[in-house]
Every structure is written in structure tokens, then in C-alpha cells.
Design a protein around this motif. Structure first.
Motif, short mmCIF file in Angstrom:
data_model
loop_
_atom_site.label_atom_id
_atom_site.label_comp_id
_atom_site.label_asym_id
_atom_site.label_seq_id
_atom_site.Cartn_x
_atom_site.Cartn_y
_atom_site.Cartn_z
N VAL A 173 18.12 -24.41 -22.78
CA VAL A 173 19.13 -23.72 -23.81
C VAL A 173 18.33 -23.54 -25.22
CG1 VAL A 173 20.60 -24.78 -26.34
CG2 VAL A 173 20.44 -25.64 -23.71
N LEU A 174 17.45 -23.74 -25.39
CA LEU A 174 16.38 -23.58 -26.54
C LEU A 174 15.97 -21.59 -25.33
CD1 LEU A 174 14.25 -25.66 -28.32
CD2 LEU A 174 15.75 -24.06 -29.62
N PHE A 175 15.01 -21.57 -24.80
CA PHE A 175 14.78 -20.51 -23.47
C PHE A 175 16.05 -19.36 -23.11
CE2 PHE A 175 14.97 -17.79 -19.96
CZ PHE A 175 12.68 -17.47 -20.07
N ILE A 176 17.10 -20.18 -23.24
CA ILE A 176 18.16 -19.08 -23.02
C ILE A 176 18.76 -18.31 -23.70
CG2 ILE A 176 21.25 -18.61 -22.20
CD1 ILE A 176 20.00 -21.63 -20.37
N GLU A 177 19.24 -18.97 -25.14
CA GLU A 177 19.60 -18.60 -26.01
C GLU A 177 18.77 -16.88 -27.26
OE1 GLU A 177 22.47 -18.44 -26.95
OE2 GLU A 177 23.24 -19.95 -25.53
N PHE A 178 17.25 -17.61 -26.40
CA PHE A 178 15.96 -17.09 -27.59
C PHE A 178 16.44 -16.02 -26.69
CE2 PHE A 178 11.99 -15.42 -27.47
CZ PHE A 178 11.70 -15.02 -28.11
N VAL A 179 16.23 -15.98 -25.95
CA VAL A 179 15.86 -14.51 -24.96
C VAL A 179 17.29 -13.46 -24.66
CG1 VAL A 179 16.19 -13.35 -22.60
CG2 VAL A 179 13.88 -15.54 -23.09
N ARG A 180 17.98 -14.24 -24.88
CA ARG A 180 19.80 -13.70 -24.76
C ARG A 180 20.08 -12.81 -26.43
NH1 ARG A 180 25.14 -15.36 -23.22
NH2 ARG A 180 24.72 -16.90 -24.44
N GLY A 181 19.36 -13.28 -27.29
CA GLY A 181 18.87 -12.99 -29.22
C GLY A 181 18.34 -11.88 -29.21
N ILE B 26 13.81 -4.81 -25.25
CA ILE B 26 12.68 -4.07 -25.44
C ILE B 26 11.63 -4.97 -25.71
CG2 ILE B 26 10.98 -2.18 -26.33
CD1 ILE B 26 13.90 -0.19 -26.17
N THR B 27 11.83 -5.45 -26.73
CA THR B 27 11.52 -6.47 -27.56
C THR B 27 10.44 -7.32 -26.68
OG1 THR B 27 12.81 -6.77 -28.95
CG2 THR B 27 10.84 -8.71 -29.40
N ILE B 28 11.40 -7.96 -25.60
CA ILE B 28 10.81 -9.37 -24.78
C ILE B 28 9.71 -8.27 -24.15
CG2 ILE B 28 11.23 -10.36 -22.58
CD1 ILE B 28 12.78 -11.71 -24.37
N LEU B 29 10.04 -6.68 -23.85
CA LEU B 29 8.79 -6.24 -22.65
C LEU B 29 7.74 -6.33 -23.52
CD1 LEU B 29 10.40 -3.27 -20.81
CD2 LEU B 29 8.99 -5.09 -20.43
N PHE B 30 7.73 -5.70 -24.74
CA PHE B 30 6.57 -5.79 -26.08
C PHE B 30 5.43 -7.30 -25.91
CE2 PHE B 30 8.38 -1.64 -27.80
CZ PHE B 30 7.47 -0.56 -26.98
N MET B 31 6.53 -8.41 -26.41
CA MET B 31 5.62 -9.62 -26.54
C MET B 31 5.34 -10.46 -25.07
SD MET B 31 8.23 -11.76 -28.64
CE MET B 31 9.83 -11.94 -27.20
N ASP C 28 -2.19 -8.34 -14.51
CA ASP C 28 -2.71 -7.54 -14.95
C ASP C 28 -0.91 -6.72 -16.11
OD1 ASP C 28 -3.45 -5.65 -13.05
OD2 ASP C 28 -1.32 -5.36 -13.07
N ARG C 29 -1.68 -5.53 -15.82
CA ARG C 29 -0.65 -5.18 -16.85
C ARG C 29 0.45 -4.60 -16.34
NH1 ARG C 29 -0.20 0.39 -14.36
NH2 ARG C 29 0.11 1.26 -16.56
N LEU C 30 0.68 -4.45 -15.20
CA LEU C 30 2.40 -4.44 -14.23
C LEU C 30 2.85 -6.06 -13.85
CD1 LEU C 30 3.78 -3.29 -11.97
CD2 LEU C 30 2.10 -2.68 -10.35
N LEU C 31 2.12 -7.06 -13.61
CA LEU C 31 2.03 -7.92 -13.76
C LEU C 31 3.12 -8.32 -15.19
CD1 LEU C 31 2.76 -10.14 -11.70
CD2 LEU C 31 0.75 -11.22 -13.13
N ARG C 32 2.01 -8.55 -15.98
CA ARG C 32 3.00 -8.53 -17.22
C ARG C 32 4.78 -8.15 -18.20
NH1 ARG C 32 -1.65 -6.42 -20.80
NH2 ARG C 32 -3.05 -6.24 -19.44
N PRO C 33 4.74 -6.77 -17.11
CA PRO C 33 6.22 -6.37 -17.60
C PRO C 33 7.32 -6.96 -16.23
CG PRO C 33 5.00 -4.48 -17.74
CD PRO C 33 3.61 -5.73 -17.76
N LEU C 34 6.37 -7.35 -15.66
CA LEU C 34 7.58 -7.96 -14.40
C LEU C 34 7.48 -9.35 -14.65
CD1 LEU C 34 5.57 -6.97 -10.61
CD2 LEU C 34 7.84 -6.26 -12.26
N ILE C 35 6.84 -9.94 -15.63
CA ILE C 35 6.91 -12.02 -15.93
C ILE C 35 8.49 -11.25 -16.89
CG2 ILE C 35 6.12 -13.65 -16.50
CD1 ILE C 35 3.41 -12.68 -15.87
N GLY C 36 8.06 -10.37 -18.10
CA GLY C 36 9.23 -10.55 -19.57
C GLY C 36 10.11 -9.87 -18.09
N MET C 37 10.49 -9.48 -17.86
CA MET C 37 11.56 -8.41 -16.45
C MET C 37 11.99 -9.95 -15.77
SD MET C 37 12.81 -5.48 -14.81
CE MET C 37 14.70 -5.59 -14.78
#
Lengths: 351, 254
Positions: free
Chosen positions: A179-187, A191-196, A212-221
């Protein structure tokens, strides 16, 4: 003629709507066709011809820049590796998605287990195999867009299913974490997730593991999309009657079997439209990775348009119309496939 | 060890309730239930709605958890141990009021699913066995259809075949005919009677008093969460001992 009468002119209101729509089409279509085809510049070595023919698209610009739009700065001598990776991926996807294809289980195994390794080795390179290493800094264009979308789609659905099951779990810690994960991400905006993901993942992990700098946004996505997927799947789980659980439990099926054989097949089928909706949204969201420095297709287009040799008033409309068509083809393809699957399932398993 | 267990097999009760209580929140659903079901015995449980009869048989395969006392099935006491519960469920078949067939699977797949995945039976063998039981409940020709294409009576017979495919030692029936149109009740009751003649241990919650008279070894009458009366069908229907039983029978038999 009879068809037109029953469908287009069956009442006064429908007749007016038909005529009005027809008029709009007749008004818009000729100039559009003229701009896109007859008055367009198809062949030119630089922007001179386009600057002279300002009433048509400058497709010559797209042709000239196509390799850059496709591969970004990936070294020219190594681009066959991208082509090979994408061709193999396309064949596997068609094999996997074609309902009548033989041995689809094998296709799934190849696509989900072998192909990611194959694609990584081929794209990134390996000294052992004599493939020059291509730093992800150089990757770009459609390669980045397609790669990001594929990774997002392939990983976010299973992760979303796990989160949805976690949210409905009897174990309080699992439930709370989900619940914490889902609600945090949905809130939080994507773009913030990508920066984080970009700034914080390296902080949490030891230097040697720093992604890797490509892997980071992939994980965020993947994490971002999984949270939305989880809510979609939860909706499907909740719409099943509890009798399905009891029927399966009474037969002695344990939790993994009960979920895998009875509950999830039904729940996921129910939410196919929502899942595909998320996939389409994810595909669009790949454009946002440019803000953390990746040259995805749209960013490559923006870069290409800055070339002074091609500067001119028709370059920007041409570039964005082409970009629009590119995204449309993929997203429309996904929605068509989902409609096809829905019709097929409706025919088979009547409920 | 195994031989020792087998020697005593006929003597150990199929199901043993010892001082069982259950609450839903503050509602006392089962009150001090003591009941021993012998092997091969057919028990019919009846009583007004809300009397706890469904709750009682759902405690046998732990679809409901009891809070005190013990439920011993086939010599295994039901506790929180999930593995043990699954073991008991494999050997205890259950038929529900609302069938609970899996709508995304064909009739044959419904029947073969648990033998393949729980009993680890080869697919071919499981399907052959499923066909055998579908033939026994007289609907082999429906094997490749989906549940929604069948009538209620046919669906319930598929549900019985599905339970039998696990080769259970005990069969539980939770109001198996209550959701059926009247003309389909008989085909399901006939199937159950045949099963009883073959010596299956059965616990049946039903309002079909004709079935109880014909098939039951003992009839259990429940009211307000407790067992009020247990007796063989003839004395139970002809000379009920308790006022509540008399009232219930007068209401249900008109």
C-alpha cells in the motif's frame, strides 16, 4: 446505397451529422494531402529546396536524418547490432502474440528469459565476444524509445500483479509495504520519479553497483508503471466472486496454484482494456526520459531540427507530424491487438 | 507405521467434532458442537436458515476457522498449519450451492485441473479419469463446453464430477440443490443417491427431506448454532423429540 440510408441518413439528426462531418472532411483533406504529398519536398540534399517550397512538408529532412532518429549517436559501424536486436525482438513478439502460432510457451521462454540477455549483450557489447562496447551515452532515437517501452511493459505487469496480490495479502507487513509503495508512487508525478531514480539510486547503492544512466530511468519507469498496473489488477481481483477462491481451495490448490490457475487468468482477462491503456500511457511517457538526459526519439527529433543546414519554416511541422505518426502507429497497434484479444476471449470463455 | 494406521482405518472416525465453538465477531455461530461421523456414514444436516449448518460443514475443510474445540478429519486435526489443511482438502470433496466452477476453463479442464496440479497426475491420465466421472454423472458429451453453456443441473453434476476426480474419502454438500430450478433438482439428487449407494462418506446440508429420508443414516437438526437433535431418519421425521424440531418440520413439510 441501402447501407448509406440505414446507417448515415436514418434520421434528420443523423443526416445533419453525416453532412457536417463530410463537409469538414472535404474542407480539410485536400489541403492536408497537398501539404503531405503533392506539394511536399521528397528529395533534397539540404534545406534549400524546402525553404523554397514552403507550402509542403519537407520529407527530405526526415530521410536525411532518419539514421540519427533511429539510432542516436550509436556508432555507424555497429548499427547492425541494433537492427539485429530489434528484428529478433519483433519476430519473438509476433510469435508470442499470434494466437495460432505453435509452441508459444517456447516463445515466452525465449522472449522473457533469453532475449533480454541477448539484447543486452548485443547492444552493449562484450569484449569476450569481440563486440565493441558501446556506452549507453551514445544510444538514442527510436532505439531508446522502443527499449524503454519494452522494458517498462515487460517488467511492470508482473511487478504490478505482485503488488496487487501484496495489497490483498493477509500478512500485515506485506500489505502495508504494498500500500505504501503504490500510494507513494501514485501520489508523485512521473518526472519526480525520474529525477529521484536518477539522483537517488546511486546514493543508495555502493559505487560498484551504481546503475548505468540508462538503467536508472528504466527502473523509475518500471516502478512508476507497476503502481498503476497494480491498481488495475486489483480491480480485476475484486470483481471475482469469492466462490472462485473457495472452489479452488476446496480442491486442495495451494495459494500459488489458486492464483496462477484460477484467479489471475480470470482477473487479468477482465482488465485487459485497462492494462493496455496503461501500456499506451507508458509508451507516451517514454518521451519524458529526455529530461534526465536521454536522447529518445522525440529528443533526437528536436536535436535534428536544430541543424542549420536544414533550418526553414517547414522543418518543425514536418518533424512533429512524423513524430506523431511514429507514436500513433505503436499505440494504435496496441489498442487494436487488445480489442482483438478481447473479442477472441469473449468468443471462447463465455461467462 | 502405515500398516498400523491402515489396521485402525475403519475404526477412526471420518470426521470428529469435539466441543467446537465459532464466533463471527460477537455472533456465536456454532455452540459446543459434538458430532462423530463414521466411515461410510451419510449425514444430512438440516435446520432453519442462519442455524449454522453451512458453517458446520465448512469447518470440515477449513473454509471456516473454528475458535475452540477440535475438528479431526481422517485422523488429522485441523490447525493453523496450512500444509495440513491442503492435505485434508485434497481428500475432502465439496459441492457448493453456487457450483463455483471455473468459467474460463472447459468442463473437462475443470475436472482435470486439480488431479494434474495437486495430485501431479499425467495430463492424459487425468483427462481420461475426468471423462470417466463425467460419464458417471451422465454428461460426457458436454466435456468440451464451458460451464456457462450448461444448465444449472448440469453444472452441479460437473461440480460433483470435479470433486470426485480427486478421489476423495469424504464428500461435503452445501445446499447443492438450493440454486437450481425445480425440474433440475432430481437429476442432482439422483447423482448424490448413487454416490451414497457406493459407500461414500457424505455430509449433506439440504432442505430436501425426501432425500434425507431415503439416503441418510442419521439426520442432524441444528438451530441457533447448536445441534438440537440427532436421529435416524424414520424416528426423526415420525417422532421428533424437541419442540424446535417439531416446529421446523411442520414448517418445511407443510
Amino acid at each position: 446505397m441501402a447501407w448509406a440510408r440505414t446507417n448515415l441518413f436514418q434520421s434528420i439528426g443523423s443526416s445533419i451529422a453525416t453532412l457536417a462531418f463530410g463537409a469538414v472532411v472535404l474542407w480539410l483533406l485536400p489541403p492536408l494531402l497537398s501539404w503531405a504529398i503533392t506539394a511536399a519536398v521528397w528529395n533534397a540534399a539540404d534545406g534549400e529546396a524546402c525553404r523554397q517550397h514552403q507550402d509542403g512538408a519537407c520529407w527530405a529532412f526526415i530521410f536525411a536524418k532518419f539514421d540519427y532518429l533511429r539510432f542516436g549517436s550509436y556508432p555507424i559501424s555497429e548499427r547492425w547490432r541494433v537492427n539485429l536486436t530489434e528484428a529478433v525482438g519483433a519476430i519473438l513478439i509476433v510469435w508470442l502474440l499470434w494466437p495460432e502460432a505453435p509452441r508459444r510457451g517456447l516463445a515466452a521462454l525465449l522472449f522473457f528469459a533469453i532475449y533480454p540477455i541477448f539484447a543486452f549483450v548485443l547492444l552493449h557489447g562484450s569484449h569476450w565476444l569481440g563486440l565493441a562496447v558501446v556506452d549507453t551515452l551514445l544510444w538514442g532515437g527510436m532505439l531508446i524509445t522502443v527499449l524503454t517501452a519494452a522494458v517498462g511493459i515487460v517488467f511492470s505487469l508482473p511487478l504490478g500483479v505482485l503488488l496487487a496480490l501484496g495489497r490483498r495479502s493477509q500478512m500485515p507487513t506485506v500489505k502495508l509495504a504494498s500500500v505504501l509503495f503504490i500510494e507513494f508512487v501514485r501520489g508523485v508525478p512521473f518526472i519526480t520519479i525520474l529525477f529521484m531514480a536518477n539522483a537517488m539510486l546511486p546514493l543508495f547503492l555502493p559505487e560498484a553497483w551504481a546503475p548505468d544512466r540508462l538503467l536508472r530511468p528504466l527502473i523509475g519507469m518500471v516502478l512508476f508503471s507497476a503502481a498503476y498496473m497494480a491498481e488495475e489488477v486489483r480491480g480485476g481481483l475484486q470483481s471475482l466472486r469469492h466462490g472462485q477462491h473457495e472452489g479452488a481451495m476446496a480442491l486442495g490448490l495451494n495459494y500459488p496454484l489458486l492464483m496462477g490457475l484460477v484467479i489471475l487468468p480470470q482477473a487479468l482477462t477482465l482488465v485487459i482494456p485497462g492494462i493496455v491503456n496503461n501500456f499506451v500511457g507508458l509508451f507516451m511517457d517514454t518521451t519524458l526520459v529526455s529530461i534526465v538526459g536521454l536522447a529518445d526519439f522525440l529528443e533526437a527529433m528536436n536535436n535534428a531540427m536544430k541543424d542549420p543546414a536544414w533550418s526553414g519554416p517547414t522543418i518543425m511541422p514536418t518533424g512533429y507530424v512524423f513524430a506523431g505518426m511514429f507514436y500513433f502507429v505503436f499505440c494504435y497497434g496496441m489498442t487494436r491487438y487488445s480489442a482483438f484479444v478481447e473479442r477472441k476471449l469473449a468468443k471462447g470463455g463465455k461467462r | 507405521m502405515r500398516a498400523l494406521v491402515d489396521a485402525n482405518y475403519e475404526d477412526t472416525p471420518a470426521i470428529d467434532f469435539i466441543g467446537v465453538h465459532k464466533w463471527y465477531g460477537t455472533f456465536h455461530a456454532l455452540r459446543n458442537i459434538n458430532l462423530t461421523v463414521r466411515r461410510g456414514e451419510r449425514i444430512v444436516v438440516c435446520g432453519p436458515s442462519g442455524s449454522g449448518k453451512s458453517t458446520l460443514i465448512r469447518c470440515v475443510n477449513r473454509l471456516e476457522e473454528h475458535q475452540s474445540g477440535s475438528v479431526i478429519v481422517d485422523g488429522v486435526e485441523l490447525t493453523r498449519d496450512v500444509k495440513r489443511i491442503d492435505e485434508v482438502r485434497r481428500d475432502v470433496g465439496m459441492v457448493f450451492q453456487s457450483f463455483n466452477l471455473f468459467p474460463h476453463l472447459t468442463v473437462l479442464e475443470n475436472c482435470a485441473l486439480a488431479p494434474i496440479w495437486v495430485r501431479k497426475m499425467p495430463k492424459r491420465e487425468a483427462q481420461d479419469m475426468a471423462m470417466k466421472f463425467l460419464t458417471r454423472v451422465k454428461i460426457p458429451e458436454q466435456a468440451s463446453k464451458y460451464p456457462a453453456q450448461l444448465s444449472g443441473g448440469q453444472q452441479q453434476r460437473v461440480a460433483i464430477a470435479r470433486a470426485l476426480c480427486m478421489n476423495p474419502r469424504i464428500m461435503l454438500f452445501d445446499e447443492p440443490t438450493s440454486a437450481l430450478d425445480p425440474e433440475m433438482v432430481k437429476e442432482v439428487l439422483d447423482t448424490m443417491s448413487e454416490l451414497a449407494q457406493e459407500g461414500m462418506t457424505m455430509m449433506v446440508v439440504t432442505h430436501e427431506m425426501g432425500f434425507a429420508k431415503q439416503v441418510a443414516d442419521r439426520v442432524v437438526f441444528m438451530d441457533n448454532g447448536e445441534i438440537v437433535e440427532i436421529n435416524a431418519p424414520a424416528p426423526f421425521f415420525e417422532h421428533p423429540q424437541h419442540e424446535r424440531t417439531k416446529l421446523f418440520l411442520s414448517q418445511i413439510l407443510h
